[in-house]
Design a protein around this motif. Structure first.
Motif, PDB file in Angstrom:
ATOM      1  N   ARG A 178      45.878  -8.881  19.144  1.00 48.68           N
ATOM      2  CA  ARG A 178      45.950  -9.744  20.329  1.00 48.68           C
ATOM      3  C   ARG A 178      47.249 -10.549  20.282  1.00 48.68           C
ATOM      4  NH1 ARG A 178      40.571 -12.908  19.301  1.00 48.68           N
ATOM      5  NH2 ARG A 178      41.383 -12.570  17.197  1.00 48.68           N
ATOM      6  N   THR A 180      50.069 -13.298  22.391  1.00 52.98           N
ATOM      7  CA  THR A 180      50.463 -14.212  23.464  1.00 52.98           C
ATOM      8  C   THR A 180      51.965 -14.038  23.681  1.00 52.98           C
ATOM      9  OG1 THR A 180      50.723 -15.952  21.799  1.00 52.98           O
ATOM     10  CG2 THR A 180      48.657 -15.916  23.031  1.00 52.98           C
ATOM     11  N   ARG A 265      47.915 -13.058  17.162  1.00 54.22           N
ATOM     12  CA  ARG A 265      46.931 -14.025  16.683  1.00 54.22           C
ATOM     13  C   ARG A 265      46.796 -13.913  15.159  1.00 54.22           C
ATOM     14  NH1 ARG A 265      42.873 -15.642  20.508  1.00 54.22           N
ATOM     15  NH2 ARG A 265      43.986 -16.261  22.400  1.00 54.22           N
ATOM     16  N   SER A 285      47.271  -8.181  25.461  1.00 52.81           N
ATOM     17  CA  SER A 285      47.703  -9.488  25.940  1.00 52.81           C
ATOM     18  C   SER A 285      46.519 -10.418  26.124  1.00 52.81           C
ATOM     19  CB  SER A 285      48.446  -9.333  27.270  1.00 52.81           C
ATOM     20  OG  SER A 285      48.778 -10.611  27.797  1.00 52.81           O
ATOM     21  N   VAL A 286      46.628 -11.609  25.620  1.00 50.46           N
ATOM     22  CA  VAL A 286      45.643 -12.670  25.853  1.00 50.46           C
ATOM     23  C   VAL A 286      46.340 -13.852  26.507  1.00 50.46           C
ATOM     24  CG1 VAL A 286      43.978 -12.003  24.095  1.00 50.46           C
ATOM     25  CG2 VAL A 286      45.912 -13.403  23.440  1.00 50.46           C
ATOM     26  N   ARG A 287      47.247 -13.516  27.418  1.00 50.82           N
ATOM     27  CA  ARG A 287      48.039 -14.517  28.137  1.00 50.82           C
ATOM     28  C   ARG A 287      47.091 -15.506  28.818  1.00 50.82           C
ATOM     29  NH1 ARG A 287      53.193 -13.709  30.463  1.00 50.82           N
ATOM     30  NH2 ARG A 287      52.943 -11.484  29.952  1.00 50.82           N
ATOM     31  N   ARG A 288      47.352 -16.794  28.594  1.00 50.82           N
ATOM     32  CA  ARG A 288      46.548 -17.834  29.227  1.00 50.82           C
ATOM     33  C   ARG A 288      46.975 -17.995  30.687  1.00 50.82           C
ATOM     34  NH1 ARG A 288      47.639 -19.906  24.106  1.00 50.82           N
ATOM     35  NH2 ARG A 288      45.803 -20.265  22.828  1.00 50.82           N
TER      36      ARG A 288
END
Length: 289
Positions: A178, A180, A265, A285-288
């Motif tokens: 994962r 960011t 991560r 992608s774990v883009r906020r």
């Protein structure tokens, strides 16, 4: 040399001393280092009754062979492998009594890459900047273990754990990391950013403790100018001129001159330590928002 020590009969492909690392010195150009598979290192320390900061041995692919000068409790975890004492099979992932003078053989990994050997009392080589970890990039800490080396051990402080076997995650058949966005994501074309999180890469055989290198589609830059060297962190995904992402691991440099497209991560990095060459890699992608 005290009788409370380990004699190294076979060092293996690469065996190093590792602990929790030496954080807090990045401003001096000193990486954290430490065990690549931190949960596995923590587990062997718990199994033999050591505190979390005790130093262990990290093996690579084909294990090592050791002879304790006094009776010890040993646990092996990380990459699954056969373990024997004087030729007799003993448990992997559990505390094992090894008599003085007996031959402990940690065999080749059946899957995964790195094994961890915890010994009661911990490996007590001289610390450098508060850590006993071998840092392959900076050269700090003890050198990689060689045949014939003698490693001092500390005094046990607690009894070993009372377990038959400790559950551990299997080495990954597919490595899912994962991510960011990194500080230089805009240095890549939109197509490259899409490819980074949609295409499948594979672990390169050129990977090491400094970085997990990948093979797969090259990522095209939007800018071709030089990037001044800037700080990088554990898990940073740097893209060198060949366009293939490199995930920085424990012995990574503290600065780098190639753009960082993303950061992995921290919780996903232990699996990266056990991914054999050829393992598929997906960056998710774990883009906020």
């Amino acid at each position: 040399m005290s009788d409370h020590a380990l004699s190294v009969v076979r060092a293996g492909a690469l065996t190093t001393v590792q602990d929790l690392g030496r954080p807090g010195h990045a401003h001096l150009g000193v990486p954290r280092s430490g065990a690549l598979d931190a949960p596995a290192a923590a587990l062997v320390n718990r199994l033999v009754g050591n505190p979390p900061e005790a130093a262990v041995l990290e093996t690579t692919l084909n294990g090592c062979t050791l002879r304790p000068r006094s009776a010890v409790t040993v646990a092996v975890a990380g990459a699954p492998c056969p373990v024997t004492v004087d030729g007799r099979p003993v448990a992997w992932g559990a505390p094992v009594h090894v008599p003085a003078g007996a031959l402990l053989d940690v065999g080749a990994a059946l899957s995964g890459v790195r094994g961890y050997v915890g010994v009661s009392g911990g490996v007590a080589v001289e610390p450098v900047l508060g850590s006993r970890s071998t840092d392959l990039l900076s050269g700090l800490g003890p050198p990689p273990i060689t045949d014939g080396a003698v490693l001092p051990l500390g005094s046990p402080t607690r009894p070993h754990a009372r377990v038959d076997v400790a559950p551990q995650p299997a080495p990954p058949a597919e490595l899912v990391l994962r991510v960011t966005p990194g500080p230089r994501e805009d240095w890549f074309t939109k197509a490259a950013v899409r490819a980074f999180t949609s295409r499948v890469y594979r672990v390169s055989a050129a990977s090491n403790r400094i970085g997990l290198r990948t093979e797969g589609p090259a990522l095209e830059r939007a800018f071709t100018r030089e990037l001044p060297s800037e700080g990088v962190v554990l898990g940073a995904v740097q893209v060198p001129p060949d366009g293939r992402p490199v995930v920085f691991l424990a012995d990574h440099p503290t600065t780098g001159g190639y753009p960082v497209i993303a950061v992995v991560r921290t919780a996903d990095l232990p699996a990266a330590a056990q991914a054999v060459p050829g393992t598929p890699v997906r960056f998710v992608s774990v883009r906020r928002r």
